[in-house]
Design a protein around this motif. Structure first.
Motif, mmCIF file in Angstrom:
data_model
loop_
_atom_site.group_PDB
_atom_site.id
_atom_site.type_symbol
_atom_site.label_atom_id
_atom_site.label_comp_id
_atom_site.label_asym_id
_atom_site.label_seq_id
_atom_site.Cartn_x
_atom_site.Cartn_y
_atom_site.Cartn_z
ATOM 1 N N ALA A 180 4.619 13.524 -13.986
ATOM 2 C CA ALA A 180 6.070 13.718 -13.888
ATOM 3 C C ALA A 180 6.581 13.318 -12.506
ATOM 4 O O ALA A 180 7.620 12.646 -12.381
ATOM 5 C CB ALA A 180 6.419 15.173 -14.199
ATOM 6 N N LYS A 181 5.862 13.721 -11.480
ATOM 7 C CA LYS A 181 6.287 13.395 -10.117
ATOM 8 C C LYS A 181 6.186 11.894 -9.854
ATOM 9 O O LYS A 181 7.100 11.279 -9.287
ATOM 10 C CB LYS A 181 5.435 14.170 -9.115
ATOM 11 N N ALA A 182 5.074 11.293 -10.271
ATOM 12 C CA ALA A 182 4.913 9.852 -10.083
ATOM 13 C C ALA A 182 5.984 9.086 -10.846
ATOM 14 O O ALA A 182 6.559 8.114 -10.332
ATOM 15 C CB ALA A 182 3.524 9.410 -10.539
ATOM 16 N N ALA A 183 6.286 9.504 -12.074
ATOM 17 C CA ALA A 183 7.290 8.813 -12.888
ATOM 18 C C ALA A 183 8.660 8.874 -12.224
ATOM 19 O O ALA A 183 9.417 7.890 -12.251
ATOM 20 C CB ALA A 183 7.347 9.426 -14.285
ATOM 21 N N HIS A 184 8.995 10.010 -11.634
ATOM 22 C CA HIS A 184 10.297 10.149 -10.965
ATOM 23 C C HIS A 184 10.439 9.142 -9.830
ATOM 24 O O HIS A 184 11.422 8.384 -9.779
ATOM 25 C CB HIS A 184 10.450 11.569 -10.426
ATOM 26 N N TRP A 185 9.459 9.099 -8.939
ATOM 27 C CA TRP A 185 9.577 8.238 -7.774
ATOM 28 C C TRP A 185 9.360 6.766 -8.115
ATOM 29 O O TRP A 185 10.031 5.886 -7.547
ATOM 30 C CB TRP A 185 8.604 8.692 -6.691
ATOM 31 N N LEU B 34 2.104 6.682 -18.288
ATOM 32 C CA LEU B 34 3.024 6.674 -17.156
ATOM 33 C C LEU B 34 4.147 5.663 -17.355
ATOM 34 O O LEU B 34 5.307 5.938 -17.034
ATOM 35 C CB LEU B 34 2.269 6.394 -15.861
ATOM 36 N N LEU B 35 3.837 4.495 -17.893
ATOM 37 C CA LEU B 35 4.885 3.504 -18.169
ATOM 38 C C LEU B 35 5.955 4.071 -19.092
ATOM 39 O O LEU B 35 7.156 3.869 -18.872
ATOM 40 C CB LEU B 35 4.267 2.253 -18.795
ATOM 41 N N ASP B 36 5.539 4.776 -20.131
ATOM 42 C CA ASP B 36 6.501 5.356 -21.068
ATOM 43 C C ASP B 36 7.357 6.414 -20.382
ATOM 44 O O ASP B 36 8.552 6.542 -20.676
ATOM 45 C CB ASP B 36 5.773 5.962 -22.268
ATOM 46 N N MET B 37 6.783 7.170 -19.467
ATOM 47 C CA MET B 37 7.544 8.186 -18.748
ATOM 48 C C MET B 37 8.542 7.557 -17.780
ATOM 49 O O MET B 37 9.648 8.064 -17.588
ATOM 50 C CB MET B 37 6.595 9.124 -18.016
ATOM 51 N N ILE B 38 8.149 6.439 -17.164
ATOM 52 C CA ILE B 38 9.063 5.745 -16.248
ATOM 53 C C ILE B 38 10.201 5.103 -17.030
ATOM 54 O O ILE B 38 11.370 5.173 -16.630
ATOM 55 C CB ILE B 38 8.305 4.689 -15.432
ATOM 56 N N GLY B 39 9.879 4.455 -18.131
ATOM 57 C CA GLY B 39 10.887 3.920 -19.033
ATOM 58 C C GLY B 39 11.722 2.787 -18.471
ATOM 59 O O GLY B 39 12.923 2.700 -18.770
ATOM 60 N N ARG B 40 11.124 1.916 -17.685
ATOM 61 C CA ARG B 40 11.846 0.791 -17.077
ATOM 62 C C ARG B 40 11.183 -0.523 -17.473
ATOM 63 O O ARG B 40 9.961 -0.678 -17.376
ATOM 64 C CB ARG B 40 11.832 0.917 -15.554
ATOM 65 N N ASP B 41 11.991 -1.500 -17.872
ATOM 66 C CA ASP B 41 11.450 -2.786 -18.299
ATOM 67 C C ASP B 41 10.850 -3.594 -17.151
ATOM 68 O O ASP B 41 10.045 -4.503 -17.396
ATOM 69 C CB ASP B 41 12.542 -3.626 -18.975
ATOM 70 N N ASN B 42 11.262 -3.299 -15.927
ATOM 71 C CA ASN B 42 10.768 -4.073 -14.789
ATOM 72 C C ASN B 42 9.577 -3.404 -14.112
ATOM 73 O O ASN B 42 9.263 -3.683 -12.955
ATOM 74 C CB ASN B 42 11.879 -4.337 -13.767
ATOM 75 N N TYR C 103 0.840 -1.198 0.000
ATOM 76 C CA TYR C 103 0.000 0.000 0.000
ATOM 77 C C TYR C 103 0.877 1.250 0.000
ATOM 78 O O TYR C 103 0.427 2.344 0.321
ATOM 79 C CB TYR C 103 -0.959 -0.044 1.196
ATOM 80 N N ILE C 104 2.132 1.040 -0.393
ATOM 81 C CA ILE C 104 3.102 2.130 -0.512
ATOM 82 C C ILE C 104 2.775 2.948 -1.753
ATOM 83 O O ILE C 104 2.397 2.406 -2.785
ATOM 84 C CB ILE C 104 4.533 1.561 -0.618
ATOM 85 N N GLY C 105 2.968 4.244 -1.660
ATOM 86 C CA GLY C 105 2.831 5.066 -2.851
ATOM 87 C C GLY C 105 1.951 6.271 -2.647
ATOM 88 O O GLY C 105 1.803 6.776 -1.539
ATOM 89 N N GLY C 106 1.376 6.715 -3.744
ATOM 90 C CA GLY C 106 0.695 7.991 -3.708
ATOM 91 C C GLY C 106 1.681 9.109 -3.957
ATOM 92 O O GLY C 106 1.524 10.231 -3.471
ATOM 93 N N PHE C 107 2.730 8.795 -4.723
ATOM 94 C CA PHE C 107 3.821 9.745 -4.934
ATOM 95 C C PHE C 107 3.348 11.055 -5.562
ATOM 96 O O PHE C 107 3.850 12.124 -5.236
ATOM 97 C CB PHE C 107 4.901 9.120 -5.823
ATOM 98 N N SER C 108 2.385 10.975 -6.460
ATOM 99 C CA SER C 108 1.941 12.185 -7.161
ATOM 100 C C SER C 108 1.264 13.175 -6.217
ATOM 101 O O SER C 108 1.187 14.366 -6.517
ATOM 102 C CB SER C 108 0.984 11.822 -8.297
#
Length: 283
Positions: free
Chosen positions: A120-125, A159-167, A68-73
């Motif tokens: 942007a904020k969610a993608a960073h974290w 959001l996936l494209d902004m994060i840009g991580r395969d995992n 239940y971690i998150g809510g970064f945005s």
């Protein structure tokens, strides 16, 4: 496809009882709701090792820690740092439990209300979480969820494209997507492609008034709507196109049963397990 129970359905039980009940149902594994009284970032390693020993003895793997971690945005940097530290702790726990995926929430608001800075904020974290997870060979999962940045396939892909991580990938949840009133059938599966890493199943039903057990209100693009948590086949979410598409695409990963309908926990999972087995057999 491998079938798991969501331990949150058994949240009134200890994690040990939840695991025994899951095994009795005949499911292949258990997705642990990573909060007390089950397993949480504050759990001792002694307790985590006891859960792992029981997992081994029951031959009941733990494919996902549903944190239940998150809510970064929506969080400030101090709170986000705290979430990241909790996530690192869950990575240690996942290593002991031999769990290869952890759910993390990017935050809100609803995708149709969100601004660019929320993404942007969610993608960073989320990217920082993914970087830490990669060191452990763990995937980070975001659940397609009403009232969040990732409540549709479009917003999830953004959001996936902004994060840009395969995992980093998605948990498909037709029940949540029914609430959002977005496509949750064949096209949703095809568009997510390899980014679909896990599946949740539960049913919901649009209703006219609150008050009965299992009813709740939510905000959608239509305004304030009312819903009833339902067993599979008794709500409004048709899972047939989803399972046909999973079969078509060769999906062979985990499907977690997450029913919260107002019935005893064991009874509602038993009902949904029979419904899912029928859907798989006839796909």
């Amino acid at each position: 496809m491998k079938l798991a129970a969501f331990s949150g359905v058994f949240i009134e039980h200890s994690i040990q009882e939840a695991m025994h009940l899951t095994k009795r149902l005949g499911l292949d594994g258990i997705e642990i709701a990573a909060r007390e009284p089950h397993v949480s970032p504050s759990s001792s390693m002694t307790r985590v090792k006891e859960v792992k020993a029981l997992s081994d003895s029951l031959a009941l793997p733990i494919p996902v820690l549903a944190s239940y971690i998150g809510g970064f945005s929506d969080a400030d940097d101090g709170q986000s740092e705290k979430y990241l530290e909790e996530f690192k702790r869950l990575l240690e726990i996942a290593g002991v439990l031999d769990t290869r995926s952890i759910r993390v929430f990017p935050g809100g608001p609803n995708a149709f209300k969100a601004q660019d800075y929320h993404y942007a904020k969610a993608a960073h974290w989320m990217g920082l979480c993914a970087e830490e997870a990669a060191k452990h060979g763990v995937n980070v999962l975001m659940e397609i969820h009403n009232n969040s940045l990732v409540e549709t396939v479009d917003s999830s892909l953004r959001l996936l494209d902004m994060i840009g991580r395969d995992n980093v990938g998605m948990i498909h949840d037709a029940g949540n997507m029914y609430i959002t009133d977005t496509d949750y059938g064949r096209e949703s599966v095809l568009r997510l492609g390899r980014r679909l890493m896990h599946v949740h199943v539960k049913d919901e039903l649009r209703i006219a008034e609150l008050g009965a057990p299992g009813t709740f209100a939510d905000t959608t693009r239509h305004g304030r709507e009312l819903f009833l948590q339902s067993r599979l086949g008794e709500g409004g979410a048709d899972h047939r196109p989803l399972f046909d598409a999973l079969r078509e695409t060769g999906y062979s990963e985990w499907v977690t049963l997450e029913c919260h309908a107002p019935f005893p926990a064991y009874e509602r999972l038993e009902h949904d397990l029979a419904a899912v087995r029928k859907l798989i057999a006839t796909a």
